[in-house]
Each structure stands twice: as C-alpha cells, then as structure tokens.
Enzyme design. Structure first.
Site, PDB file in Angstrom:
ATOM      1  N   SER A 113      -6.964   5.629   1.100  1.00 40.65           N
ATOM      2  CA  SER A 113      -7.492   4.298   0.801  1.00 40.65           C
ATOM      3  C   SER A 113      -8.921   4.156   1.308  1.00 40.65           C
ATOM      4  O   SER A 113      -9.243   4.569   2.429  1.00 40.65           O
ATOM      5  CB  SER A 113      -6.611   3.222   1.440  1.00 40.65           C
ATOM      6  OG  SER A 113      -5.300   3.274   0.935  1.00 40.65           O
ATOM      7  N   GLN A 120      -7.469  -2.292  -5.134  1.00 45.86           N
ATOM      8  CA  GLN A 120      -7.720  -1.220  -4.169  1.00 45.86           C
ATOM      9  C   GLN A 120      -8.524  -0.112  -4.832  1.00 45.86           C
ATOM     10  O   GLN A 120      -8.360   0.169  -6.027  1.00 45.86           O
ATOM     11  CB  GLN A 120      -6.417  -0.617  -3.627  1.00 45.86           C
ATOM     12  CG  GLN A 120      -6.660   0.416  -2.522  1.00 45.86           C
ATOM     13  CD  GLN A 120      -5.365   1.057  -2.026  1.00 45.86           C
ATOM     14  OE1 GLN A 120      -4.907   2.026  -2.602  1.00 45.86           O
ATOM     15  NE2 GLN A 120      -4.789   0.502  -0.981  1.00 45.86           N
ATOM     16  N   ASP A 149       0.807  -1.226   0.000  1.00 43.54           N
ATOM     17  CA  ASP A 149       0.000   0.000   0.000  1.00 43.54           C
ATOM     18  C   ASP A 149       0.838   1.273   0.000  1.00 43.54           C
ATOM     19  O   ASP A 149       0.299   2.363   0.087  1.00 43.54           O
ATOM     20  CB  ASP A 149      -0.927  -0.007   1.224  1.00 43.54           C
ATOM     21  CG  ASP A 149      -2.082   0.976   1.089  1.00 43.54           C
ATOM     22  OD1 ASP A 149      -2.478   1.264  -0.051  1.00 43.54           O
ATOM     23  OD2 ASP A 149      -2.573   1.473   2.114  1.00 43.54           O
TER      24      ASP A 149
END
Length: 419
Positions: free
Chosen positions: A348, A398, A326
């Site tokens: 996110s 994502q 990430d």
C-alpha cells in the site's frame, strides 16, 4: 447542563478521552458540581482530596508547599478541562489549589475511581477475551496523553491502530468521517509501534487529528483523520448495491477450503499439500459473490463481518471496518495480470476512506471493489461498502505498489522510503 452536555464536556478532557464511551457516560451520571469564590481553597496541602476535580469554568492556582524553596516553587494556573486529584485515592494532597476567580468544578467521588480504569479502551467492564479477536487486536496501551503503543499481527494492515489512537483523543460524541493514510516505509511486525497523535483542530462540530506511527525512531506512516459530531442535513444516494446473492447462500473461506480438500477434480498431490499447510482463520469472515472463474476481472464483490461479539462503541466499529478494508483491496489491481507461475507482491502507498453513515462491523457488509487503472508499477482501486439494506455506508480509494516478485537470482535491495 443536561446529561448530553456533561458527556460532551467530559469527552473533551484529554485524561478521559482514552476511556470507552460507556465509561464517560457513567462518569457524567456520577459527577458532582462544586462552586468556589475567589480565594477559596479547593484542596489543601496535607489534607485528603475526595475525588477527581475537573475545571468546568474559571481558574485555580496551584501553589507549592510552604517549605519549598522559592526558586523551586511550581506555581501555575489551572484552566477549563484541567484536572487534579487523579490517582490520589483519598491520600493527602501535596499542594494547595486556590480559586483565582469564580470557579466551577465537576468532581468524580473516589468511590467511582474504578471508572477511570476500564478493562480495555473499548469496554469498561468485560475482559477482552469475552469479545471478538478484532477487539483485542485493536486494543492500544495508553502511555500518556496522545501517545499509545500497539502491536501488529503479521500480514495485517497497520493503519487500523492509528485510527484507534486518533479516535481515543476526541470526545466520544464525534466519530471519524474521513481518513487518509500515507505509508512511508515498511514496518516490522515483530516490533511495537508507537502512535503519537497531534491535535490539529478541535471545533464545535469537527475535530482533526494527525497520527505518526513510529518504529526505531522512524515514521512508518502518517494518518490524517477528521471527526464530526452527528447532525441532520441533506441526504441523497445515487449509488445502488449490485444484485448479488445474500451471504447465507455463499461459502466462507473455511468451507471453500474444505471443499477443495475433498473435491476429486483437484489432483491428489494438490489436496495433500493443501491439507498439510497450517490454516489460521482470519478474524474477518468473508463470503465471495463470484466463483474462481472471475478471478481475472479487475473487480471483486464479497460480504464480510467481524467474527465474534464487538462492544457497542461506534468508534470501534469504524476501526474494525477500516481494518477489514485493506485485507484484499490492492490485490484486485493484480487480477487481470495473474497467470500460472507468476509471483507478485503489492504494498500500500496510500489509503483513503469516507464514512457516509453509521456502520455495524459485526453485521454483514457488501464490499464492491474495482480497479480502473494500473500503470508504472502502481495499481489503483476504488471501493464501496453497502449494508444489507442497500445503504452506501463507505467509499474508499487506494493506490498500491504492484510488481513482479524478484527471482532467486536477483539481489534484494534494502527497503527505501516510498515517498
């Protein structure tokens, strides 16, 4: 029971699940088997107990001391996976434990009590300072069964510790094969995070965990993770690793920075300004496969690995790769929109990972990221990770909130839940 079966059984005892896998295997070698008939005393009030007792089969009754008032007698039954004698250190036992049925116990003698107090949740003997910074970052403090406390470094993804918490509530023969994290509100990096794990399911082959991360009593994000015991099955791989230079032929971030500071093609003002900025290397080493001329493409390929030495725990390596996944991921959806002077921010919203094969986080892995779509303030990215042999070890997706940064004249709003 053979050693593998003993290890698997001990790995399902909640008290032991926060230990390193190596500790559980050593405990499996050290435990003794004791058997009792119905009515036998397993431990007597006022007498020393010779170790940690874990019930393998049968039932035992705990009875209060004889001088306890009737209404305060804490009599109850112990079943499979329950334990007693922990923390007594050969001191006298405070209650009677009596076999209700035929009873079989594993007993860890007191001289092996140190196995219950490892240096970290990942390593039984070595101190964290001897290993990668990532191993220290991913260390959690067990507060009680299924509850952990952790701290987050500024700018680092937070769900990585939630996965560590979940991993420390399943037996060490099961490893995570998928996770799904939903980010609810922005967390505060200056405050500890409490991770509370819910044991959704424990099966023979699979286990499911739900983790809630809390700050100030609010749930910051939620993670669902599924764990599986290794098994043989059908195999195929249609995905192929892109043809990119090997990491040895590429520069890492520190080397790129050093070149820019000394490259006469960059204005002196830029080089002086960059040199004055404090540079702290990330605990992940990265080597980009393309130069800066491709920075506007909705894609990114780079090699990465953990800096330093990692313990051998497979759960740790998967947590490290989840951490690394990430760091730059959502930013790829902003690449086609970058322009001089434009300031943006991303956050996110959700993050999913599927682990296909075993992974070593301190070996080089190729991260292939693409952003097929951005719309409505949300950027979507997909990712694949390959090892050096070209094996697809992970797939990822994502969605992130991507917006223009507010100008100084705009009023900042109080962060609100995203869901």
């Amino acid at each position: 029971m053979d050693r593998e079966e003993v290890t698997e059984f001990l790995g399902q005892v909640p008290l032991l699940q926060c230990l390193p896998g190596s500790s559980i295997r050593r405990i499996a070698d050290a435990v003794l088997v004791k058997r009792y008939e119905p009515g036998d005393y397993v431990a007597r009030e006022g007498e020393p107990v010779d170790g940690l007792y874990i019930i393998l089969d049968g039932q035992a009754e705990v009875s209060a001391p004889a001088n306890t008032e009737e209404e305060n007698r804490p009599d109850y039954v112990l079943n499979k996976y329950d334990y007693f004698g922990y923390g007594t250190n050969s001191s006298v036992h405070q209650v009677n434990v009596i076999a209700v049925s035929k009873l079989t116990c594993f007993v860890l003698p007191n001289q092996y009590g140190h196995l219950l107090q490892p240096k970290t949740i990942w390593n039984a003997e070595d101190t964290p300072e001897n290993y990668s910074l990532l191993e220290q970052i991913l260390h959690l403090e067990p507060l009680e069964v299924d509850i952990f406390r952790g701290y987050t470094l500024p700018g680092a993804p937070t769900f990585r510790q939630a996965l560590a918490a979940a991993s420390k509530t399943v037996d060490c023969l099961k490893v995570v094969h998928s996770l799904h994290a939903i980010f609810l509100i922005a967390g505060d990096n200056d405050l500890p995070i409490i991770y509370q794990v819910q044991r959704v399911r424990d099966g023979t082959s699979f286990a499911t965990r739900k983790v809630e991360a809390k700050q100030k009593g609010l749930v910051v994000f939620t993670l669902f993770a599924s764990f599986q015991k290794d098994e043989l099955g059908f195999e195929h791989q249609a995905a192929t690793m892109p043809d990119v230079p090997p990491p040895e032929q590429l520069l890492n971030l520190e080397e790129i920075r050093e070149r820019r500071l000394t490259d006469p093609r960059f204005p002196m003002q830029y080089r002086n300004s960059a040199a004055k900025k404090k540079f702290v290397p990330w605990p992940i080493e990265m080597r980009f496969c393309e130069d800066s001329s491709s920075q506007h493409k909705p894609s990114l390929n780079y090699w990465f690995r953990a800096r330093g030495k990692l313990s051998d725990d497979p759960a740790l390596h998967r947590c490290v790769v989840a951490y690394a996944s990430d760091l730059l991921y959502s930013g790829v959806s902003l690449n086609p929109h970058r322009e001089k002077g434009l300031k943006t921010y991303s956050l996110s919203l959700d993050h999913s990972i599927w682990f296909h094969k075993p992974v070593k986080a301190d070996d080089w892995l190729l991260y292939v990221i693409e952003s097929p779509s951005a719309h409505g303030g949300r950027g979507f990215v997909t990712g694949r990770m390959f090892n050096r042999q070209g094996e697809l070890v992970m797939s990822l997706t994502q969605e992130a909130l991507i917006r223009r940064a507010k100008t100084p004249g705009q009023t900042a709003q109080t962060p609100r839940p995203k869901l």
